[in-house]
Design a protein around this motif. Sequence first.
Motif, PDB file in Angstrom:
ATOM      1  N   THR A 199      30.046 -45.927  36.539  1.00 42.81           N
ATOM      2  CA  THR A 199      29.242 -45.871  37.755  1.00 42.81           C
ATOM      3  C   THR A 199      28.982 -44.427  38.155  1.00 42.81           C
ATOM      4  OG1 THR A 199      30.201 -47.955  38.515  1.00 42.81           O
ATOM      5  CG2 THR A 199      29.106 -46.595  40.163  1.00 42.81           C
ATOM      6  N   PHE A 200      30.025 -43.594  38.081  1.00 42.82           N
ATOM      7  CA  PHE A 200      29.868 -42.172  38.385  1.00 42.82           C
ATOM      8  C   PHE A 200      28.918 -41.507  37.397  1.00 42.82           C
ATOM      9  CE2 PHE A 200      31.220 -37.782  37.536  1.00 42.82           C
ATOM     10  CZ  PHE A 200      31.024 -37.208  38.794  1.00 42.82           C
ATOM     11  N   LEU A 201      29.037 -41.861  36.117  1.00 42.63           N
ATOM     12  CA  LEU A 201      28.171 -41.293  35.085  1.00 42.63           C
ATOM     13  C   LEU A 201      26.718 -41.690  35.326  1.00 42.63           C
ATOM     14  CD1 LEU A 201      28.650 -39.557  32.556  1.00 42.63           C
ATOM     15  CD2 LEU A 201      28.662 -41.646  31.213  1.00 42.63           C
ATOM     16  N   ALA A 202      26.482 -42.941  35.730  1.00 40.75           N
ATOM     17  CA  ALA A 202      25.125 -43.405  36.009  1.00 40.75           C
ATOM     18  C   ALA A 202      24.539 -42.687  37.222  1.00 40.75           C
ATOM     19  CB  ALA A 202      25.129 -44.914  36.245  1.00 40.75           C
ATOM     20  N   THR A 203      25.345 -42.542  38.284  1.00 45.47           N
ATOM     21  CA  THR A 203      24.865 -41.860  39.492  1.00 45.47           C
ATOM     22  C   THR A 203      24.529 -40.409  39.201  1.00 45.47           C
ATOM     23  OG1 THR A 203      26.282 -43.288  40.831  1.00 45.47           O
ATOM     24  CG2 THR A 203      25.433 -41.309  41.890  1.00 45.47           C
ATOM     25  N   LEU A 204      25.392 -39.741  38.464  1.00 44.69           N
ATOM     26  CA  LEU A 204      25.142 -38.347  38.090  1.00 44.69           C
ATOM     27  C   LEU A 204      23.883 -38.230  37.241  1.00 44.69           C
ATOM     28  CD1 LEU A 204      26.437 -35.482  38.315  1.00 44.69           C
ATOM     29  CD2 LEU A 204      27.553 -35.952  36.126  1.00 44.69           C
ATOM     30  N   SER A 205      23.692 -39.177  36.339  1.00 47.85           N
ATOM     31  CA  SER A 205      22.527 -39.164  35.463  1.00 47.85           C
ATOM     32  C   SER A 205      21.245 -39.361  36.252  1.00 47.85           C
ATOM     33  CB  SER A 205      22.668 -40.242  34.395  1.00 47.85           C
ATOM     34  OG  SER A 205      21.572 -40.227  33.508  1.00 47.85           O
ATOM     35  N   ILE A 206      21.250 -40.278  37.222  1.00 53.30           N
ATOM     36  CA  ILE A 206      20.056 -40.548  38.032  1.00 53.30           C
ATOM     37  C   ILE A 206      19.656 -39.315  38.832  1.00 53.30           C
ATOM     38  CG2 ILE A 206      19.224 -41.834  40.033  1.00 53.30           C
ATOM     39  CD1 ILE A 206      20.765 -44.240  38.954  1.00 53.30           C
ATOM     40  N   VAL A 207      20.632 -38.673  39.469  1.00 51.28           N
ATOM     41  CA  VAL A 207      20.340 -37.469  40.259  1.00 51.28           C
ATOM     42  C   VAL A 207      19.794 -36.362  39.364  1.00 51.28           C
ATOM     43  CG1 VAL A 207      21.355 -35.665  41.702  1.00 51.28           C
ATOM     44  CG2 VAL A 207      22.046 -38.045  42.015  1.00 51.28           C
ATOM     45  N   ALA A 208      20.416 -36.171  38.191  1.00 53.96           N
ATOM     46  CA  ALA A 208      19.960 -35.128  37.268  1.00 53.96           C
ATOM     47  C   ALA A 208      18.559 -35.441  36.738  1.00 53.96           C
ATOM     48  CB  ALA A 208      20.948 -34.984  36.111  1.00 53.96           C
ATOM     49  N   GLN A 209      18.281 -36.701  36.443  1.00 51.76           N
ATOM     50  CA  GLN A 209      16.940 -37.085  35.986  1.00 51.76           C
ATOM     51  C   GLN A 209      15.899 -36.832  37.068  1.00 51.76           C
ATOM     52  OE1 GLN A 209      17.174 -41.154  34.692  1.00 51.76           O
ATOM     53  NE2 GLN A 209      18.215 -40.650  32.768  1.00 51.76           N
ATOM     54  N   GLY A 210      16.244 -37.147  38.308  1.00 57.01           N
ATOM     55  CA  GLY A 210      15.325 -36.881  39.409  1.00 57.01           C
ATOM     56  C   GLY A 210      15.012 -35.400  39.547  1.00 57.01           C
ATOM     57  N   LEU A 211      16.035 -34.567  39.411  1.00 55.50           N
ATOM     58  CA  LEU A 211      15.829 -33.119  39.520  1.00 55.50           C
ATOM     59  C   LEU A 211      15.021 -32.585  38.336  1.00 55.50           C
ATOM     60  CD1 LEU A 211      19.354 -32.004  40.788  1.00 55.50           C
ATOM     61  CD2 LEU A 211      17.234 -32.112  42.095  1.00 55.50           C
ATOM     62  N   TYR A 212      15.246 -33.143  37.153  1.00 54.18           N
ATOM     63  CA  TYR A 212      14.472 -32.688  35.992  1.00 54.18           C
ATOM     64  C   TYR A 212      13.015 -33.120  36.113  1.00 54.18           C
ATOM     65  CZ  TYR A 212      13.335 -31.567  31.162  1.00 54.18           C
ATOM     66  OH  TYR A 212      12.754 -31.024  30.039  1.00 54.18           O
ATOM     67  N   LEU A 213      12.787 -34.349  36.596  1.00 50.02           N
ATOM     68  CA  LEU A 213      11.417 -34.799  36.855  1.00 50.02           C
ATOM     69  C   LEU A 213      10.763 -33.883  37.882  1.00 50.02           C
ATOM     70  CD1 LEU A 213       9.143 -36.924  36.563  1.00 50.02           C
ATOM     71  CD2 LEU A 213      10.257 -38.217  38.399  1.00 50.02           C
ATOM     72  N   ASN A 214      11.511 -33.486  38.893  1.00 49.91           N
ATOM     73  CA  ASN A 214      11.010 -32.578  39.916  1.00 49.91           C
ATOM     74  C   ASN A 214      10.596 -31.244  39.302  1.00 49.91           C
ATOM     75  OD1 ASN A 214      11.354 -32.732  43.175  1.00 49.91           O
ATOM     76  ND2 ASN A 214      11.294 -30.631  42.449  1.00 49.91           N
TER      77      ASN A 214
END
Length: 293
Positions: free
Chosen positions: A30-45
């Motif tokens: 769950t922590f890995l998924a949350t970290l991945s989502i935030v990082a993906q959002g920032l990379y998309l940004n």
Amino acid sequence: MPQLDQHQVLWSIVIKKLIAIFGKSGFFYTFLATLSIVAQGLYLNYVVNKYHFFSKRTYLPAYTYILLTCLLKEWGTFSVEMINNWLFLWLLNLVYSTYADQNARKSLFNIGCLYSLLMLLSFPNVLFIFFITIALLILRPFKLVEWMVTLLGMITPVYILGGLAYLTDSLYIFSDIFSVQFTLPKLLNSQTVIALSALGLLSIIGFVLLNQQMNRMLFQIKKLWWINIIFLFISILSTIPIFTLGNEIWIVTLLPASLFIMNVWFVQKPKWFAETMNMLLLATAIYLQWFYY
């Protein structure tokens, strides 16, 4: 815990290694998924700001992507589709970069490699060959050498995996990777219908608003937006339920949908429109998370 599919051979190997190291800890994944989502959002940004899709730099692309993943539990679960989105983000960045690159052979080779990895991880991604073909035809003049380099990039991961499989007497894995289990589409449950309806409605509104602004855009930016439209169309085709079942298959559509929904947040007249749409999306996410899980 991440779900395993017999046709996702490489993903099964990765998960088994992670379980051997970290055990069956739901908190870890769950922590890995949350970290991945935030990082993906920032990379998309980063990608959106890098290619000037909008008139000013903003963190709204990251906010939009992260908020969309909150609509369904499966969209925030560590899965092969979530890993696919990392490869899709990298692929989009490379495709965009070829427009102004005079010597794009390195980028084209990497594009071919990424496509091949996406196909090996999840076979329905094979449809994105149409996206790569159309996108490169839009952005670059046809040169046979460049297309051969892209083809070489596509072959390389398959060649390496084939060599490793041959040396370990495991060539049977290709029959699992390139096989598709055809099943009849299932009826969507109510929370999935609500989530997809909210996603579709905001994407359509964003597309209409984008169409109104197309005439005022630079020719280069207009081409990139057409590529995003193609990406959204192909991503929807790749999620046809006859390939695999589960809400995870829709995660890929969140990347292009976030870009179209971004146009809604920039509406200035009337001022209440963007705020109302944002609050409705936020309320939908809270409702689905609170009452269904």
